[in-house]
Design an enzyme around this catalytic site. Sequence first.
Site, PDB file in Angstrom:
ATOM      1  N   ASN A 121      45.595  39.683  31.145  1.00 16.57           N
ATOM      2  CA  ASN A 121      46.801  40.304  31.672  1.00 16.57           C
ATOM      3  C   ASN A 121      48.048  39.874  30.905  1.00 16.57           C
ATOM      4  O   ASN A 121      48.389  38.699  30.850  1.00 16.57           O
ATOM      5  CB  ASN A 121      46.939  39.936  33.150  1.00 16.57           C
ATOM      6  CG  ASN A 121      47.820  40.896  33.917  1.00 16.57           C
ATOM      7  OD1 ASN A 121      48.538  41.696  33.341  1.00 16.57           O
ATOM      8  ND2 ASN A 121      47.773  40.813  35.238  1.00 16.57           N
ATOM      9  N   HIS A 124      44.331  41.035  50.091  1.00 20.83           N
ATOM     10  CA  HIS A 124      45.678  40.494  50.091  1.00 20.83           C
ATOM     11  C   HIS A 124      46.581  41.195  51.095  1.00 20.83           C
ATOM     12  O   HIS A 124      46.948  42.361  50.900  1.00 20.83           O
ATOM     13  CB  HIS A 124      46.314  40.650  48.714  1.00 20.83           C
ATOM     14  CG  HIS A 124      45.613  39.898  47.639  1.00 20.83           C
ATOM     15  ND1 HIS A 124      46.120  39.797  46.359  1.00 20.83           N
ATOM     16  CD2 HIS A 124      44.451  39.196  47.628  1.00 20.83           C
ATOM     17  CE1 HIS A 124      45.287  39.072  45.619  1.00 20.83           C
ATOM     18  NE2 HIS A 124      44.276  38.705  46.371  1.00 20.83           N
ATOM     19  N   ARG A 142      44.060  36.942  52.674  1.00 25.24           N
ATOM     20  CA  ARG A 142      45.099  36.096  52.095  1.00 25.24           C
ATOM     21  C   ARG A 142      46.456  36.572  52.595  1.00 25.24           C
ATOM     22  O   ARG A 142      46.705  37.785  52.653  1.00 25.24           O
ATOM     23  CB  ARG A 142      45.065  36.170  50.565  1.00 25.24           C
ATOM     24  CG  ARG A 142      45.896  35.102  49.880  1.00 25.24           C
ATOM     25  CD  ARG A 142      45.958  35.305  48.381  1.00 25.24           C
ATOM     26  NE  ARG A 142      46.996  36.270  48.014  1.00 25.24           N
ATOM     27  CZ  ARG A 142      47.367  36.527  46.759  1.00 25.24           C
ATOM     28  NH1 ARG A 142      46.755  35.927  45.764  1.00 25.24           N
ATOM     29  NH2 ARG A 142      48.316  37.408  46.500  1.00 25.24           N
ATOM     30  N   TYR A 159      56.088  35.259  44.989  1.00 22.46           N
ATOM     31  CA  TYR A 159      54.767  35.659  44.513  1.00 22.46           C
ATOM     32  C   TYR A 159      53.938  36.315  45.621  1.00 22.46           C
ATOM     33  O   TYR A 159      53.946  35.879  46.765  1.00 22.46           O
ATOM     34  CB  TYR A 159      53.981  34.455  43.965  1.00 22.46           C
ATOM     35  CG  TYR A 159      52.558  34.832  43.649  1.00 22.46           C
ATOM     36  CD1 TYR A 159      52.265  35.542  42.501  1.00 22.46           C
ATOM     37  CD2 TYR A 159      51.528  34.575  44.548  1.00 22.46           C
ATOM     38  CE1 TYR A 159      50.969  35.946  42.236  1.00 22.46           C
ATOM     39  CE2 TYR A 159      50.233  34.981  44.298  1.00 22.46           C
ATOM     40  CZ  TYR A 159      49.962  35.669  43.131  1.00 22.46           C
ATOM     41  OH  TYR A 159      48.688  36.101  42.884  1.00 22.46           O
ATOM     42  N   ASP A 164      48.023  31.569  48.674  1.00 20.03           N
ATOM     43  CA  ASP A 164      48.144  31.251  47.251  1.00 20.03           C
ATOM     44  C   ASP A 164      49.515  30.645  46.975  1.00 20.03           C
ATOM     45  O   ASP A 164      50.544  31.311  47.122  1.00 20.03           O
ATOM     46  CB  ASP A 164      47.952  32.517  46.418  1.00 20.03           C
ATOM     47  CG  ASP A 164      47.839  32.223  44.930  1.00 20.03           C
ATOM     48  OD1 ASP A 164      48.006  31.055  44.528  1.00 20.03           O
ATOM     49  OD2 ASP A 164      47.582  33.174  44.161  1.00 20.03           O
ATOM     50  N   HIS A 200      50.233  29.483  43.963  1.00 17.67           N
ATOM     51  CA  HIS A 200      50.435  30.018  42.605  1.00 17.67           C
ATOM     52  C   HIS A 200      51.125  29.044  41.671  1.00 17.67           C
ATOM     53  O   HIS A 200      52.080  29.380  40.960  1.00 17.67           O
ATOM     54  CB  HIS A 200      51.187  31.356  42.648  1.00 17.67           C
ATOM     55  CG  HIS A 200      50.696  32.307  41.592  1.00 17.67           C
ATOM     56  ND1 HIS A 200      51.453  32.688  40.505  1.00 17.67           N
ATOM     57  CD2 HIS A 200      49.514  32.952  41.458  1.00 17.67           C
ATOM     58  CE1 HIS A 200      50.757  33.522  39.746  1.00 17.67           C
ATOM     59  NE2 HIS A 200      49.573  33.696  40.305  1.00 17.67           N
ATOM     60  N   GLU A 232      45.465  27.908  47.439  1.00 20.73           N
ATOM     61  CA  GLU A 232      45.068  28.206  46.064  1.00 20.73           C
ATOM     62  C   GLU A 232      46.120  27.727  45.077  1.00 20.73           C
ATOM     63  O   GLU A 232      47.319  27.884  45.314  1.00 20.73           O
ATOM     64  CB  GLU A 232      44.875  29.715  45.936  1.00 20.73           C
ATOM     65  CG  GLU A 232      44.505  30.208  44.562  1.00 20.73           C
ATOM     66  CD  GLU A 232      44.426  31.721  44.528  1.00 20.73           C
ATOM     67  OE1 GLU A 232      44.538  32.276  43.427  1.00 20.73           O
ATOM     68  OE2 GLU A 232      44.245  32.356  45.588  1.00 20.73           O
ATOM     69  N   GLU A 292      41.628  29.932  38.174  1.00 17.99           N
ATOM     70  CA  GLU A 292      41.651  31.279  37.624  1.00 17.99           C
ATOM     71  C   GLU A 292      42.225  31.328  36.213  1.00 17.99           C
ATOM     72  O   GLU A 292      41.891  32.218  35.437  1.00 17.99           O
ATOM     73  CB  GLU A 292      42.413  32.245  38.535  1.00 17.99           C
ATOM     74  CG  GLU A 292      43.908  32.052  38.578  1.00 17.99           C
ATOM     75  CD  GLU A 292      44.585  33.057  39.508  1.00 17.99           C
ATOM     76  OE1 GLU A 292      45.543  33.710  39.067  1.00 17.99           O
ATOM     77  OE2 GLU A 292      44.160  33.181  40.668  1.00 17.99           O
ATOM     78  N   ARG A 344      37.678  28.631  40.868  1.00 20.16           N
ATOM     79  CA  ARG A 344      38.047  30.045  40.813  1.00 20.16           C
ATOM     80  C   ARG A 344      37.918  30.651  39.417  1.00 20.16           C
ATOM     81  O   ARG A 344      38.474  31.728  39.139  1.00 20.16           O
ATOM     82  CB  ARG A 344      39.475  30.239  41.337  1.00 20.16           C
ATOM     83  CG  ARG A 344      39.649  29.741  42.762  1.00 20.16           C
ATOM     84  CD  ARG A 344      40.822  30.403  43.456  1.00 20.16           C
ATOM     85  NE  ARG A 344      40.574  31.818  43.663  1.00 20.16           N
ATOM     86  CZ  ARG A 344      41.243  32.797  43.081  1.00 20.16           C
ATOM     87  NH1 ARG A 344      42.205  32.537  42.205  1.00 20.16           N
ATOM     88  NH2 ARG A 344      40.953  34.045  43.341  1.00 20.16           N
ATOM     89  N   HIS A 381      38.396  34.428  40.954  1.00 19.95           N
ATOM     90  CA  HIS A 381      39.511  35.352  40.792  1.00 19.95           C
ATOM     91  C   HIS A 381      38.962  36.777  40.728  1.00 19.95           C
ATOM     92  O   HIS A 381      37.936  37.039  40.110  1.00 19.95           O
ATOM     93  CB  HIS A 381      40.225  34.987  39.486  1.00 19.95           C
ATOM     94  CG  HIS A 381      41.328  35.891  39.091  1.00 19.95           C
ATOM     95  ND1 HIS A 381      42.509  35.988  39.790  1.00 19.95           N
ATOM     96  CD2 HIS A 381      41.443  36.751  38.045  1.00 19.95           C
ATOM     97  CE1 HIS A 381      43.309  36.850  39.190  1.00 19.95           C
ATOM     98  NE2 HIS A 381      42.690  37.331  38.125  1.00 19.95           N
ATOM     99  N   ASP A 433      43.613  42.869  37.662  1.00 27.10           N
ATOM    100  CA  ASP A 433      43.559  42.711  36.211  1.00 27.10           C
ATOM    101  C   ASP A 433      42.142  42.439  35.717  1.00 27.10           C
ATOM    102  O   ASP A 433      41.941  42.235  34.515  1.00 27.10           O
ATOM    103  CB  ASP A 433      44.513  41.609  35.732  1.00 27.10           C
ATOM    104  CG  ASP A 433      44.218  40.256  36.357  1.00 27.10           C
ATOM    105  OD1 ASP A 433      43.970  40.209  37.566  1.00 27.10           O
ATOM    106  OD2 ASP A 433      44.256  39.249  35.630  1.00 27.10           O
ATOM    107  N   GLU A 466      37.396  37.048  45.614  1.00 25.05           N
ATOM    108  CA  GLU A 466      38.622  37.836  45.735  1.00 25.05           C
ATOM    109  C   GLU A 466      38.326  39.290  45.405  1.00 25.05           C
ATOM    110  O   GLU A 466      37.598  39.589  44.456  1.00 25.05           O
ATOM    111  CB  GLU A 466      39.690  37.289  44.785  1.00 25.05           C
ATOM    112  CG  GLU A 466      41.020  38.021  44.880  1.00 25.05           C
ATOM    113  CD  GLU A 466      42.065  37.432  43.949  1.00 25.05           C
ATOM    114  OE1 GLU A 466      43.260  37.669  44.197  1.00 25.05           O
ATOM    115  OE2 GLU A 466      41.694  36.723  42.984  1.00 25.05           O
ATOM    116  N   TRP A 523      55.229  30.304  36.923  1.00 21.17           N
ATOM    117  CA  TRP A 523      55.070  31.536  37.688  1.00 21.17           C
ATOM    118  C   TRP A 523      53.650  31.582  38.210  1.00 21.17           C
ATOM    119  O   TRP A 523      53.282  31.484  39.223  1.00 21.17           O
ATOM    120  CB  TRP A 523      55.289  32.774  36.812  1.00 21.17           C
ATOM    121  CG  TRP A 523      55.174  34.003  37.645  1.00 21.17           C
ATOM    122  CD1 TRP A 523      56.145  34.556  38.431  1.00 21.17           C
ATOM    123  CD2 TRP A 523      54.032  34.828  37.828  1.00 21.17           C
ATOM    124  NE1 TRP A 523      55.688  35.656  39.083  1.00 21.17           N
ATOM    125  CE2 TRP A 523      54.373  35.860  38.741  1.00 21.17           C
ATOM    126  CE3 TRP A 523      52.713  34.804  37.346  1.00 21.17           C
ATOM    127  CZ2 TRP A 523      53.469  36.861  39.146  1.00 21.17           C
ATOM    128  CZ3 TRP A 523      51.821  35.775  37.741  1.00 21.17           C
ATOM    129  CH2 TRP A 523      52.200  36.792  38.635  1.00 21.17           C
TER     130      TRP A 523
END
Length: 402
Positions: free
Chosen positions: A38, A123, A148, A160, A210, A212, A236, A262, A283, A312, A316, A339, A402
């Site tokens: 991604n 999600h 989630r 996020y 998550d 993130h 996560e 991930e 993950r 994950h 993507d 997921e 991020w």
Amino acid sequence: MSKIERAEVFVASPGRTFVTLRITTSDGVVGLGDATLNGRELAVASYLRDHLVPLLIGKDPARIEDMWQYLYKGAYWRRGPVTMTAISAVDTALWDIKGKVAGLPVYQLLGGRSRDGVLVYSHASGRDTAELLDDVERFLSLGYKAVRAQAAVPEVGGTYGVRKGKLYEPAATALPDEQPWDTEAYLNFAPTYLEAVRERFGFGFHLLHDVHHRLTPLEAARFGKAVEPCRLYWMEDPTPAENQEAFRLIRQHTTTPIATGEVLNSIWDVQTLITEQLIDYVRTTVVHAGGLTHLRRIFDLAALYGVRTGSHGATDLSPVSMAAAVHLDVAVPNFGIQEYMGHADETLEVFRGGPTLAAGMLHPTEVPGLGVEYDEKAAERYPYEARYLPVARRLDGSVHDW
């Protein structure tokens, strides 16, 4: 003896950008692999076209392990997301071919079923707590047994995990979206909406969240402690995973289960996390961790230490990777959860087939191979569009994870 006769790389953007490898043998058997990274898709496409495809022609497609070692050790420059994603594509395509030659779905080649179906989570999100609660209710009504939950932090843009359309896809067109971030505001708010989810819906389903990569180890420990009454299935990516030792501090302060991996792409990236039992779920995913061959090694190591899988599976990953993931999920003994976000309608015009969803579980196809076909003509209707993942900045302007 069958040989690899042709290997083609396709880049298309049906709903989002995917890189697909198609290998064809001298017997006419076709195998598909996902090579999507991604925001850096063209780097992997070039790695495949310019460096790996010439090495494949004339090789025996049945020698999957030998090919993996050849592409990994033979390059000298090892690991990294671009290299491992390219190797993943080749490996997955060869497993697809092997299944078709054997006349069996890939999971049968991996030892057969360990379970009847693969538990998935999707999600739920919202611009505020009320909207999140409505979205959780929607997923539960659809039969999901795991959800989630993410909500926008008040007065902080760029939170996020909050969906803008039908599917959550953070990659945007043109240049990266620079989003503000306030850690204290998140730490104060996130536990409140997770508590609200439990208060409204109870404990009869799995609740995930998550972080993130956004917290320091101590901040993550504080968060994990705060949400213990919510009995999360996992938190996560509580902190960036490059420093595996950092998870030891989190472990010392909270019993909230931890999932990560991930963005990691080899068994060495998760070795300490697994062998010292610093996480509960790994993950790593088919497309970024060297394909089925290498991901199975990671999962087997995890099984020795009581660590379960939780790969994950965002948008993507193309349907090729999702199919491969489910074939492995249904076979390994230490599966935890998968997921699953589904794909855009445009994506499903290009990629046909794959696992089916019923009662909160995915089920692999019974057709030989992975069970996904690539429609090249349909893909031509969706030319490549450059899309970047966002960049987070603290309120003082400095770059944050991020």
